[in-house]
Design a protein around this motif. Structure first.
Motif, short mmCIF file in Angstrom:
data_model
loop_
_atom_site.label_atom_id
_atom_site.label_comp_id
_atom_site.label_asym_id
_atom_site.label_seq_id
_atom_site.Cartn_x
_atom_site.Cartn_y
_atom_site.Cartn_z
N UNK A 54 -2.31 -15.52 12.57
CA UNK A 54 -3.56 -14.91 12.09
C UNK A 54 -3.72 -15.17 10.60
N UNK A 55 -4.95 -15.01 10.14
CA UNK A 55 -5.22 -15.03 8.70
C UNK A 55 -5.17 -13.59 8.21
N UNK A 56 -4.50 -13.39 7.09
CA UNK A 56 -4.36 -12.06 6.51
C UNK A 56 -4.52 -12.15 5.00
N UNK A 57 -4.92 -11.04 4.42
CA UNK A 57 -5.09 -10.97 2.96
C UNK A 57 -3.72 -10.79 2.31
N UNK A 58 -3.47 -11.59 1.30
CA UNK A 58 -2.20 -11.48 0.58
C UNK A 58 -2.30 -10.34 -0.42
N UNK A 59 -1.62 -9.25 -0.10
CA UNK A 59 -1.55 -8.10 -0.99
C UNK A 59 -2.02 -6.83 -0.32
N UNK A 60 -1.21 -5.79 -0.46
CA UNK A 60 -1.59 -4.47 0.04
C UNK A 60 -2.41 -3.75 -1.01
N UNK A 68 -7.93 -2.20 -8.68
CA UNK A 68 -7.99 -3.65 -8.67
C UNK A 68 -6.64 -4.35 -8.53
N UNK A 69 -5.56 -3.60 -8.47
CA UNK A 69 -4.22 -4.19 -8.35
C UNK A 69 -3.80 -4.26 -6.89
N UNK A 70 -3.05 -5.30 -6.56
CA UNK A 70 -2.51 -5.49 -5.22
C UNK A 70 -0.99 -5.50 -5.28
N UNK A 71 -0.38 -5.04 -4.23
CA UNK A 71 1.06 -5.12 -4.09
C UNK A 71 1.34 -6.37 -3.25
N UNK A 72 1.56 -7.50 -3.92
CA UNK A 72 1.71 -8.74 -3.18
C UNK A 72 3.16 -9.16 -2.98
N UNK A 73 4.09 -8.49 -3.66
CA UNK A 73 5.52 -8.68 -3.45
C UNK A 73 6.18 -7.32 -3.30
N UNK A 74 7.19 -7.24 -2.44
CA UNK A 74 7.94 -6.01 -2.22
C UNK A 74 9.43 -6.34 -2.35
N UNK A 75 10.15 -5.54 -3.11
CA UNK A 75 11.59 -5.76 -3.30
C UNK A 75 12.35 -5.43 -2.02
N UNK A 76 13.15 -6.39 -1.57
CA UNK A 76 13.94 -6.18 -0.36
C UNK A 76 14.97 -5.08 -0.53
N UNK A 77 15.45 -4.88 -1.77
CA UNK A 77 16.48 -3.88 -2.02
C UNK A 77 15.97 -2.46 -1.81
N UNK A 78 14.67 -2.25 -1.92
CA UNK A 78 14.12 -0.89 -1.78
C UNK A 78 13.13 -0.75 -0.61
N UNK A 79 12.97 -1.78 0.18
CA UNK A 79 11.97 -1.75 1.25
C UNK A 79 12.24 -0.66 2.28
N UNK A 80 13.51 -0.29 2.49
CA UNK A 80 13.84 0.77 3.44
C UNK A 80 13.68 2.16 2.83
N UNK A 135 -8.18 -4.19 8.87
CA UNK A 135 -7.96 -5.34 7.99
C UNK A 135 -6.46 -5.63 7.95
N UNK A 136 -6.14 -6.88 8.17
CA UNK A 136 -4.76 -7.34 8.17
C UNK A 136 -4.38 -7.83 6.78
N UNK A 137 -3.27 -7.33 6.25
CA UNK A 137 -2.78 -7.78 4.95
C UNK A 137 -1.27 -7.92 5.00
N UNK A 138 -0.72 -8.65 4.04
CA UNK A 138 0.72 -8.88 4.02
C UNK A 138 1.24 -8.88 2.59
N UNK A 139 2.55 -8.72 2.51
CA UNK A 139 3.26 -8.80 1.24
C UNK A 139 4.54 -9.57 1.46
N UNK A 140 4.97 -10.31 0.46
CA UNK A 140 6.18 -11.14 0.53
C UNK A 140 7.37 -10.34 0.03
N UNK A 141 8.47 -10.42 0.76
CA UNK A 141 9.71 -9.75 0.35
C UNK A 141 10.44 -10.62 -0.67
N UNK A 142 10.94 -9.99 -1.73
CA UNK A 142 11.66 -10.72 -2.78
C UNK A 142 13.08 -10.19 -2.92
N UNK A 143 13.91 -10.97 -3.59
CA UNK A 143 15.30 -10.63 -3.84
C UNK A 143 15.67 -11.15 -5.23
#
Length: 189
Positions: A54-60, A68-80, A135-143
């Motif tokens: 699917x196509x989704x918007x990059x950023x929660x 006007x700010x988006x959460x486009x990356x999420x830290x893997x260390x704190x995702x839980x 609306x479908x959106x996504x964020x990238x997990x970072x480390x």
């Protein structure tokens, strides 16, 4: 961290099954060499043992973020630990296909752009997705960054290969939160 990436799925069709390409022709014609947050891009998720493209918007978008700010990356260390992402990491994991991504090295007031890539033509960022108001959106997990590119940036996306795809959508996904053992390369410019 990842603030821009590049994807040409039209040249990666050999990686996917013919039936998948025929089912999602718009996705496999996708080309954008400078993808930025807030744009709509292909993601892959699994629902009822089916891979969905699917196509989704990059950023929660959350009301607790500055306007006007988006959460486009999420830290893997704190995702839980974070209330907004606990359920998403358990039930709404996705993959974001990419060919390369870009980082900027900051030295004083100067910023130098780097292209970061692997030895494979197509890889995937590990991500989480959300459906809010249909609306479908996504964020990238970072480390923490890979050692050979930490001089550019302290964080990088979690990168998975084609061989990691099935495991990302099983209970084994936590083993992939540090990414694959894939080497990253970086070129300035």
């Amino acid at each position: 961290m990842c603030g821009r990436y590049s994807l040409d799925l039209s040249n990666a069709k050999t990686v996917f099954k013919k039936e998948t390409i025929e089912k999602y022709p718009k996705v496999f014609d996708f080309i954008n060499l400078d993808i930025a947050p807030s744009t709509f891009n292909p993601i892959i998720f699994k629902r009822q043992d089916q891979y969905i493209f699917e196509f989704a918007k990059w950023g929660f978008e959350y009301d607790w973020l500055p306007k006007g700010k988006l959460l486009f990356n999420v830290r893997s260390e704190t995702v839980f630990e974070k209330s907004f992402s606990q359920n998403l990491i358990q039930n709404s994991r996705c993959l974001i296909p990419f060919n390369c991504y870009f980082e900027w090295k900051t030295s004083g007031s100067n910023k130098e752009k780097y292209k970061v890539y692997t030895n494979q033509s197509l890889c995937f960022f590990a991500g989480i997705y959300s459906i809010f108001n249909e609306k479908l959106s996504f964020s990238i997990l970072t480390k923490h960054s890979a050692l050979n590119i930490e001089h550019i940036h302290q964080r990088n996306p979690i990168i998975l290969t084609l061989s990691d795809v099935k495991r990302w959508f099983t209970t084994e996904f936590t083993r992939l939160l540090n990414g694959s053992n894939i080497e990253l390369f970086a070129d300035a410019g």
